[in-house]
Every structure is written in C-alpha cells, then in structure tokens.
Scaffold this motif. Structure first.
Motif, short mmCIF file in Angstrom:
data_model
loop_
_atom_site.label_atom_id
_atom_site.label_comp_id
_atom_site.label_asym_id
_atom_site.label_seq_id
_atom_site.Cartn_x
_atom_site.Cartn_y
_atom_site.Cartn_z
N HIS A 48 -44.21 -3.28 -27.66
CA HIS A 48 -45.58 -2.86 -27.36
C HIS A 48 -45.81 -1.41 -27.80
O HIS A 48 -46.87 -1.08 -28.34
CB HIS A 48 -45.84 -3.02 -25.86
N HIS A 49 -44.81 -0.56 -27.59
CA HIS A 49 -44.93 0.82 -28.05
C HIS A 49 -44.99 0.89 -29.57
O HIS A 49 -45.77 1.67 -30.13
CB HIS A 49 -43.74 1.64 -27.53
N LEU A 50 -44.15 0.10 -30.24
CA LEU A 50 -44.15 0.13 -31.70
C LEU A 50 -45.44 -0.45 -32.28
O LEU A 50 -45.89 -0.03 -33.35
CB LEU A 50 -42.94 -0.67 -32.22
N THR A 51 -46.02 -1.41 -31.57
CA THR A 51 -47.30 -1.97 -32.03
C THR A 51 -48.41 -0.94 -31.92
O THR A 51 -49.30 -0.88 -32.78
CB THR A 51 -47.65 -3.22 -31.19
N HIS A 52 -48.37 -0.14 -30.87
CA HIS A 52 -49.37 0.91 -30.66
C HIS A 52 -48.71 2.28 -30.87
O HIS A 52 -48.66 3.11 -29.96
CB HIS A 52 -49.97 0.80 -29.26
N TYR A 53 -48.20 2.48 -32.06
CA TYR A 53 -47.46 3.71 -32.39
C TYR A 53 -48.45 4.80 -32.77
O TYR A 53 -48.50 5.26 -33.92
CB TYR A 53 -46.49 3.41 -33.53
N ASN A 54 -49.25 5.22 -31.78
CA ASN A 54 -50.31 6.19 -32.03
C ASN A 54 -49.86 7.63 -31.86
O ASN A 54 -50.51 8.55 -32.36
CB ASN A 54 -51.49 5.91 -31.09
N GLU A 55 -48.80 7.86 -31.13
CA GLU A 55 -48.27 9.20 -30.91
C GLU A 55 -46.78 9.19 -31.26
O GLU A 55 -45.93 9.10 -30.38
CB GLU A 55 -48.49 9.64 -29.47
N PRO A 56 -46.46 9.25 -32.55
CA PRO A 56 -45.07 9.02 -32.99
C PRO A 56 -44.05 9.94 -32.35
O PRO A 56 -42.98 9.49 -31.92
CB PRO A 56 -45.15 9.25 -34.51
N LYS A 57 -44.35 11.23 -32.23
CA LYS A 57 -43.35 12.16 -31.72
C LYS A 57 -43.03 11.88 -30.26
O LYS A 57 -41.85 11.79 -29.87
CB LYS A 57 -43.84 13.60 -31.88
N ALA A 58 -44.06 11.71 -29.44
CA ALA A 58 -43.83 11.44 -28.01
C ALA A 58 -43.22 10.06 -27.81
O ALA A 58 -42.32 9.88 -26.97
CB ALA A 58 -45.14 11.57 -27.25
N GLN A 59 -43.69 9.08 -28.57
CA GLN A 59 -43.17 7.72 -28.38
C GLN A 59 -41.74 7.57 -28.88
O GLN A 59 -41.01 6.70 -28.41
CB GLN A 59 -44.10 6.71 -29.09
N ARG A 60 -41.34 8.41 -29.80
CA ARG A 60 -39.95 8.38 -30.25
C ARG A 60 -39.01 8.74 -29.09
O ARG A 60 -38.00 8.06 -28.87
CB ARG A 60 -39.76 9.35 -31.42
N TYR A 61 -39.36 9.76 -28.34
CA TYR A 61 -38.56 10.12 -27.17
C TYR A 61 -38.66 9.03 -26.09
O TYR A 61 -37.67 8.72 -25.41
CB TYR A 61 -39.02 11.46 -26.59
N THR A 62 -39.85 8.47 -25.94
CA THR A 62 -40.05 7.43 -24.92
C THR A 62 -39.18 6.21 -25.19
O THR A 62 -38.57 5.66 -24.27
CB THR A 62 -41.53 7.03 -24.87
N ILE A 63 -39.12 5.78 -26.43
CA ILE A 63 -38.33 4.59 -26.77
C ILE A 63 -36.85 4.85 -26.53
O ILE A 63 -36.12 3.97 -26.06
CB ILE A 63 -38.60 4.19 -28.24
N ARG A 64 -36.39 6.06 -26.81
CA ARG A 64 -34.99 6.39 -26.53
C ARG A 64 -34.70 6.31 -25.03
O ARG A 64 -33.61 5.87 -24.62
CB ARG A 64 -34.67 7.79 -27.04
N ILE A 65 -35.66 6.72 -24.22
CA ILE A 65 -35.49 6.63 -22.77
C ILE A 65 -35.51 5.17 -22.32
O ILE A 65 -34.70 4.76 -21.47
CB ILE A 65 -36.59 7.44 -22.05
#
Length: 342
Positions: free
Chosen positions: A65-82
């Motif tokens: 779901h995050h990758l589908t809505h990858y609107n904030e790449p920098k923040a979501q990169r850290y989020t996915i790692r978490i």
C-alpha cells in the motif's frame, strides 16, 4: 533388573549388562523427549508459524500500500524499513522454534536483534525527515528561540541551560546511533561467548557472559531511547501534524517490551516460579517460550502498524481519477497537472 536363565534360574548380571540397561533407559528418556517435542512442541510451533505467516501477509499488504501511494519517497523509505521489522521478528522467531537446540537459533536471533537496532535509528531519521531535515530544524530552533521543556517526569530537570542548536542535534543523533554500533559489537561478543560455552543465556551468573551482555545492552538502549525522548521534546511542535507518539509507542513496544519479556521469562525460571517444559532444560524452555510469544504478538503489532504508519494517500488525485473522462491520455495529463500544482 532380574535376569532369568532357562526360565527359572537366576544369574548375577554382569557390569556390561548394567551398562546396557542404563543405555536403554537413557535411550528411552531421549526418545520420550523427542516424542514430546514432536507432539506438543511441534504443535505449538505450527500454531506460531501460522501467526507468523499471517503477520507476513499483513505486513506485505501494508508495505505494498505504501509503494502504491509512494508520494513521499524519503519519508516512506524510512517507514518501510520500520515496517519490515515485524515480519523479520515473526519469521526469525518461527525459524528459532525448529532450531532451538542448535547454534543456528542463536545466530538467527542475533541477526534479528541487529535489525532491531537499525530500525530504531531509522525511526529517528524518519522524525528528522518530518521536521524538514537537520538544517531546517536548527533554523527553526533559532528563529523560534526554542527551549527544551524542563520536568522531572521527562528527566530533563537538569538540562535547563541546554541550548537547542546543531551541537544538541548531533548529540541526540550520536546517542541513537551508538545503540546500532553497540548492538553489533554485543552480537559478535555473545556469539563468541556462545561458541566458547560461557554465555549461558537466561542465567544471571557472575561467571557467565549473559548477565554482562544484558547490563551493557540495557544501558545502551536506555541512552538511545532517552535521546529519542529529548529529540521529541525539542521538536514536538514541528512533529505534531505527523502524530509521532503512536509511532514511537509501536517502535518502543517492538524493541523494549520484547526484550524485557525475555528477561522476565528468564527470571521466572530462575526463581522457580516457572518449570522447564517436558523434555527441555530451563535455557531451551526460555528460548522456546520467548519465540512462541513473539510469533503470536507480531500479528497485533502488524495490524497496529497499519494505523500508526498510514500511507500518504492524496485525496485530490483519487477524486481526479474518478471524475476524469475515460480517455487514458486525459487522465495522465490531469494527474500531471495535479502533481505540479501540489
């Protein structure tokens, strides 16, 4: 054991026969232990694996779901790692349930704990990203003449003269990063002590390495968590729109509570409140129960992550997709205009 000869006569057994009988008894005891693990522990392991599989499925759905809505790449990169930490915990714990008698279980657990430290630093990086980066955050502190709230409750009563600047931010970052480095060092030390046979996990003995590794680990993680608290108190005005408390609570639950759960189980076996499982010694019982609980607890944490770390869905873009004409080119043009306007 009574040996009969020709059905009636008795003959004194030889030492070799006693040894054979003892070996038979030990063999039966070992087979009983193996049977216990094959029946009861295997059933518990399969139940834990079922929880782990569901946890992995939920986490994959959330990350997708995050990758589908990858609107904030920098923040979501850290989020996915978490977010990856929960399935890592579940899978590694499930593997440890079947390898608890080997050093493979210890290695898998060590790798899991190393990723735990990496996750903590990524959470700090995520919060720093929410504030606009280190340079913008320091500029905001200076322009707002920000001060660190002083309170005995947050253990900042002695920090009233602390200035919020680049040096403070560097200190907080180092306090968080030291846990990552210390965890890698402790993992290597624990592995060496385990190979040497002097680690003895779950036993707080002064002649064993487990107690010293535990003390150093707690000191390091306390400094890391305290650094995160200081960072939140200094930047909570800028972090408020992102609701960091729920995220911090989830990360802290995964890292801090699970560790103390292991320590509590070990203490219960140490004081005799809990008894070793049939066919397992106290150390193996602690490892088995801890990994089983982690598999079960990973599922609700994965579900809570969906609420705590939602994907940044752009409502305007979704409405544009629904209201635009069926022409694919027109849809793409309007989406491009919407992104440029935002």
């Amino acid at each position: 054991v009574v040996f009969f000869e020709n059905g009636f006569g008795y003959r004194k057994p030889s030492p070799g026969r006693f040894a054979a009988a003892g070996g038979l008894v030990r063999g039966r005891a070992m087979s009983d232990a193996t049977a216990w693990y094959s029946d009861k522990a295997l059933l518990g392991s399969l139940v834990a694996c079922a929880f782990a599989l569901v946890t992995v499925a939920v986490s994959i759905f959330h990350i997708r779901h995050h990758l589908t809505h990858y609107n904030e790449p920098k923040a979501q990169r850290y989020t996915i790692r978490i977010l990856l930490m929960v399935p890592v915990y579940a899978v590694n714990s499930a593997i440890s349930l079947f390898t608890y008698k080997t050093i493979g279980s210890f290695i898998v657990t060590t790798l899991r704990d190393c990723y735990e430290a990496y996750t903590l630093y990524n959470f700090f990086a995520l919060c720093l990203c929410y504030c606009g980066g280190p340079n913008l955050l320091v500029t905001r502190w200076q322009s707002d003449d920000a001060r660190l709230p002083v309170s005995w409750w947050t253990m900042t009563c002695c920090l009233s003269e602390l200035k919020l600047d680049g040096a403070f931010l560097r200190m907080v970052r180092q306090g968080t990063l030291q846990f990552v480095i210390m965890k890698l060092v402790l993992a290597a030390v624990a592995l060496g002590l385990r190979i040497a046979g002097v680690y003895d996990e779950g036993h707080f003995r002064p002649d064993r390495g487990y107690v010293y590794v535990t003390v150093i680990y707690n000191t390091s993680i306390f400094l890391a968590l305290y650094s995160l608290v200081l960072f939140y108190l200094s930047a909570r005005v800028y972090l408020a729109p992102f609701k960091p408390l729920a995220k911090f609570a989830l990360v802290k639950t995964i890292i801090f509570v699970t560790f103390w759960q292991n320590v509590l189980i070990a203490i219960l076996f140490l004081v005799g409140v809990a008894k070793p499982l049939d066919g397992l010694d106290a150390t193996a019982s602690v490892v088995f129960i801890q990994n089983f609980l982690l598999c079960v607890e990973s599922l609700p944490i994965a579900l809570l992550n969906i609420v705590g770390f939602p994907a940044p869905v752009r409502v305007g873009a979704l409405l544009l997709l629904l209201l635009s004409p069926p022409s694919l080119g027109a849809m793409q043009n309007r989406l491009g205009e919407s992104k440029q306007a935002s």
